[in-house]
Design a protein around this motif. Sequence first.
Motif, PDB file in Angstrom:
ATOM      1  N   ASP A  39      84.400  59.855  -7.364  1.00 29.77           N
ATOM      2  CA  ASP A  39      85.699  59.201  -7.220  1.00 29.77           C
ATOM      3  C   ASP A  39      85.613  57.684  -7.104  1.00 29.77           C
ATOM      4  N   LEU A  40      84.506  57.162  -6.555  1.00 32.97           N
ATOM      5  CA  LEU A  40      84.387  55.728  -6.313  1.00 32.97           C
ATOM      6  C   LEU A  40      83.060  55.198  -6.844  1.00 32.97           C
ATOM      7  N   TRP A  41      83.095  53.926  -7.232  1.00 30.25           N
ATOM      8  CA  TRP A  41      81.870  53.241  -7.599  1.00 30.25           C
ATOM      9  C   TRP A  41      81.112  52.868  -6.341  1.00 30.25           C
ATOM     10  N   THR A  42      79.807  53.020  -6.378  1.00 32.09           N
ATOM     11  CA  THR A  42      78.889  52.505  -5.372  1.00 32.09           C
ATOM     12  C   THR A  42      77.812  51.749  -6.144  1.00 32.09           C
ATOM     13  N   PRO A  43      77.003  50.953  -5.486  1.00 29.77           N
ATOM     14  CA  PRO A  43      75.912  50.290  -6.213  1.00 29.77           C
ATOM     15  C   PRO A  43      75.005  51.289  -6.930  1.00 29.77           C
ATOM     16  N   GLU A  44      74.747  52.417  -6.287  1.00 27.08           N
ATOM     17  CA  GLU A  44      73.881  53.435  -6.895  1.00 27.08           C
ATOM     18  C   GLU A  44      74.538  54.080  -8.107  1.00 27.08           C
ATOM     19  N   GLY A  86      84.336  35.151 -12.032  1.00 25.34           N
ATOM     20  CA  GLY A  86      83.317  34.551 -11.184  1.00 25.34           C
ATOM     21  C   GLY A  86      82.493  35.523 -10.368  1.00 25.34           C
ATOM     22  N   ILE A  87      82.735  36.806 -10.529  1.00 22.59           N
ATOM     23  CA  ILE A  87      81.956  37.806  -9.795  1.00 22.59           C
ATOM     24  C   ILE A  87      80.596  37.938 -10.468  1.00 22.59           C
ATOM     25  N   ASP A  88      79.543  37.740  -9.679  1.00 23.52           N
ATOM     26  CA  ASP A  88      78.210  37.821 -10.276  1.00 23.52           C
ATOM     27  C   ASP A  88      77.180  38.492  -9.365  1.00 23.52           C
ATOM     28  N   THR A  89      77.667  39.206  -8.359  1.00 21.73           N
ATOM     29  CA  THR A  89      76.770  39.980  -7.505  1.00 21.73           C
ATOM     30  C   THR A  89      77.276  41.416  -7.426  1.00 21.73           C
ATOM     31  N   LEU A  90      76.385  42.304  -7.030  1.00 22.22           N
ATOM     32  CA  LEU A  90      76.653  43.736  -7.132  1.00 22.22           C
ATOM     33  C   LEU A  90      77.805  44.223  -6.255  1.00 22.22           C
ATOM     34  N   GLU A  91      77.799  43.903  -4.981  1.00 18.41           N
ATOM     35  CA  GLU A  91      78.844  44.425  -4.081  1.00 18.41           C
ATOM     36  C   GLU A  91      80.256  44.025  -4.526  1.00 18.41           C
ATOM     37  N   PRO A  92      80.507  42.739  -4.809  1.00 22.78           N
ATOM     38  CA  PRO A  92      81.848  42.383  -5.295  1.00 22.78           C
ATOM     39  C   PRO A  92      82.188  43.042  -6.636  1.00 22.78           C
ATOM     40  N   LEU A  93      81.177  43.265  -7.468  1.00 23.94           N
ATOM     41  CA  LEU A  93      81.415  43.935  -8.748  1.00 23.94           C
ATOM     42  C   LEU A  93      81.863  45.376  -8.521  1.00 23.94           C
ATOM     43  N   LEU A 113      85.200  50.329 -19.406  1.00 23.24           N
ATOM     44  CA  LEU A 113      84.204  49.825 -18.472  1.00 23.24           C
ATOM     45  C   LEU A 113      83.726  48.440 -18.900  1.00 23.24           C
ATOM     46  N   GLY A 114      83.460  48.276 -20.179  1.00 17.39           N
ATOM     47  CA  GLY A 114      83.036  46.966 -20.680  1.00 17.39           C
ATOM     48  C   GLY A 114      84.088  45.897 -20.460  1.00 17.39           C
ATOM     49  N   ASP A 115      85.348  46.246 -20.715  1.00 19.67           N
ATOM     50  CA  ASP A 115      86.437  45.287 -20.493  1.00 19.67           C
ATOM     51  C   ASP A 115      86.543  44.895 -19.022  1.00 19.67           C
ATOM     52  N   SER A 116      86.412  45.877 -18.134  1.00 19.37           N
ATOM     53  CA  SER A 116      86.484  45.581 -16.699  1.00 19.37           C
ATOM     54  C   SER A 116      85.321  44.701 -16.264  1.00 19.37           C
ATOM     55  N   LEU A 117      84.128  44.983 -16.767  1.00 17.21           N
ATOM     56  CA  LEU A 117      82.975  44.148 -16.423  1.00 17.21           C
ATOM     57  C   LEU A 117      83.165  42.725 -16.927  1.00 17.21           C
ATOM     58  N   GLU A 118      83.697  42.577 -18.130  1.00 21.98           N
ATOM     59  CA  GLU A 118      83.954  41.234 -18.668  1.00 21.98           C
ATOM     60  C   GLU A 118      84.967  40.481 -17.809  1.00 21.98           C
ATOM     61  N   ARG A 119      86.037  41.169 -17.374  1.00 22.30           N
ATOM     62  CA  ARG A 119      87.034  40.521 -16.517  1.00 22.30           C
ATOM     63  C   ARG A 119      86.419  40.102 -15.185  1.00 22.30           C
TER      64      ARG A 119
END
Length: 78
Positions: free
Chosen positions: A61-66, A39-46, A28-34
């Motif tokens: 099964d899927l990531w949501t903002p919550e 250039g992703i810096d907002t929640l929805e694109p993340l 998870l940390g590696d994916s967040l760093e990538r």
Amino acid sequence: MLDRYLTPCYLEPHQARTKEPTAYENLLGDSLERAFASGIDTLEPLVEFLNAQGPQPLTTDLWTPEVLAAELSRLAAE
């Protein structure tokens, strides 16, 4: 001689850690760093990035903002 009285004004990277990160936490940390590096810096694109690149969240099964907010809160509390 003054060097012995000067202390760093920053937190050592692993100073607050109480245990080694799990494989899931490392992924998870590696994916967040990538995502941030691309250039992703907002929640929805993340969330979209994590759903495309992984890892899959532990609770659904899927990531949501919550789901992402709850997971980051859980990990920060450990």
